[in-house]
Design a protein around this motif. Structure first.
Motif, mmCIF file in Angstrom:
data_model
loop_
_atom_site.group_PDB
_atom_site.id
_atom_site.type_symbol
_atom_site.label_atom_id
_atom_site.label_comp_id
_atom_site.label_asym_id
_atom_site.label_seq_id
_atom_site.Cartn_x
_atom_site.Cartn_y
_atom_site.Cartn_z
ATOM 1 N N HIS A 1 38.937 44.674 37.734
ATOM 2 C CA HIS A 1 38.828 44.622 39.195
ATOM 3 C C HIS A 1 37.389 44.958 39.599
ATOM 4 O O HIS A 1 36.757 45.825 38.965
ATOM 5 N N GLN B 1 35.501 46.971 41.818
ATOM 6 C CA GLN B 1 35.860 48.164 42.572
ATOM 7 C C GLN B 1 34.970 48.377 43.794
ATOM 8 O O GLN B 1 35.464 48.677 44.894
ATOM 9 N N GLU C 1 36.267 48.168 37.518
ATOM 10 C CA GLU C 1 37.374 48.951 36.971
ATOM 11 C C GLU C 1 38.075 48.140 35.882
ATOM 12 O O GLU C 1 38.434 46.975 36.095
ATOM 13 N N SER D 1 36.050 53.138 34.703
ATOM 14 C CA SER D 1 35.200 52.589 35.755
ATOM 15 C C SER D 1 33.766 52.508 35.233
ATOM 16 O O SER D 1 33.177 53.527 34.867
ATOM 17 N N MET E 1 40.111 45.646 46.266
ATOM 18 C CA MET E 1 39.609 45.504 44.900
ATOM 19 C C MET E 1 40.130 44.188 44.316
ATOM 20 O O MET E 1 41.226 44.151 43.750
#
Length: 245
Positions: free
Chosen positions: A88, A90, A117, A163, A233
């Motif tokens: 994703h 983020q 992420e 992350s 996201m």
């Protein structure tokens, strides 16, 4: 005076043989030679028979080996249920943006900070990532490059969420005049569209043993700064580039 008539000749009965006639000897054909198989031909036949048996045995062994490998692979797949990670985008922001107009064109100086992420959905498998090459661009259609960077390789544990911080810098990159103006206005209003592309290798880790990795390409595109600021996201898409290295 008339001559007396001639007496008719007597016909010889069938099978009659003249005792005064000498029979001609009849030539007999030469006796045929019996051809016996040579020891060399017998050896060749035995050799061919042995080679054929070895070939059949080898084919049977390979077939059994393939069946065993497929069966074991199927059992392991059902047990581990390997899954690709989920990416994703983020967050993303342009911390520095400066477009300078000169006589020979417009020059861009920019610095971006973003986060990607990565979630490992596997409960029995860790993931091994190679160096991740990340490229950042802005705009739709005509894109403006905002720099690239490399994230070092790492191993992600089971059911873990990581992350990654992505930072890029662009210095004195020549851009079109219109692209420079769109960057400034889009960054102020939040309508600037961001595109993130990442290329890396990924492999599964089973009890400390690393399975040969595959190449993947991750694309996170078509999202505006305003949407990211709202906490959305967007999910990135993953493409397999090649099965084995």
């Amino acid at each position: 005076m008339a001559e007396p008539p001639l007496k008719p000749m007597l016909q010889k009965p069938p099978g009659y043989k003249d005792p005064n006639h000498t029979a001609q000897p009849v030539a007999r054909p030469p006796p045929r030679k019996l051809i016996l198989p040579s020891p060399l031909s017998q050896k060749n036949k035995k050799r061919r028979s042995c080679c054929w048996r070895c070939y059949c045995f080898l084919c049977l062994f390979v077939l059994i080996l393939i069946v065993v490998i497929v069966a074991v692979g199927g059992v392991l797949y059902l047990w581990f249920e390997p899954k690709l990670p989920v990416f994703h985008l983020q967050s993303f922001r342009i911390s520095t943006l400066n477009v300078t107009d000169k006589s020979d064109g417009s020059y861009l100086n920019a610095k971006t900070i973003g986060r990607i992420e990565i979630r490992n959905p596997n409960s029995r498998l860790s993931l091994n990532y190679g160096d991740i090459e990340v490229e950042i661009a802005s705009g739709e259609g005509t894109r403006t490059e905002l720099g690239s960077t490399i994230v070092p390789s790492f191993i992600q544990s089971k059911e873990n969420t990581t992350s990654l911080k992505i930072e890029t810098v662009v210095s004195n990159e020549i851009v079109d005049d219109g692209a420079g103006r769109n960057l400034n206005s889009g960054n102020r209003t939040g309508v600037l569209v961001v595109n993130v592309e990442a290329r890396t290798t990924i492999g599964f880790v089973v009890d400390g043993r690393r399975i040969p990795p595959v190449k993947i390409e991750v694309t996170c595109g078509g999202v505006s700064l305003k949407r990211l600021d709202r906490g959305n996201m967007p999910k990135c898409s993953i493409h397999l580039r090649r099965w084995f290295l």
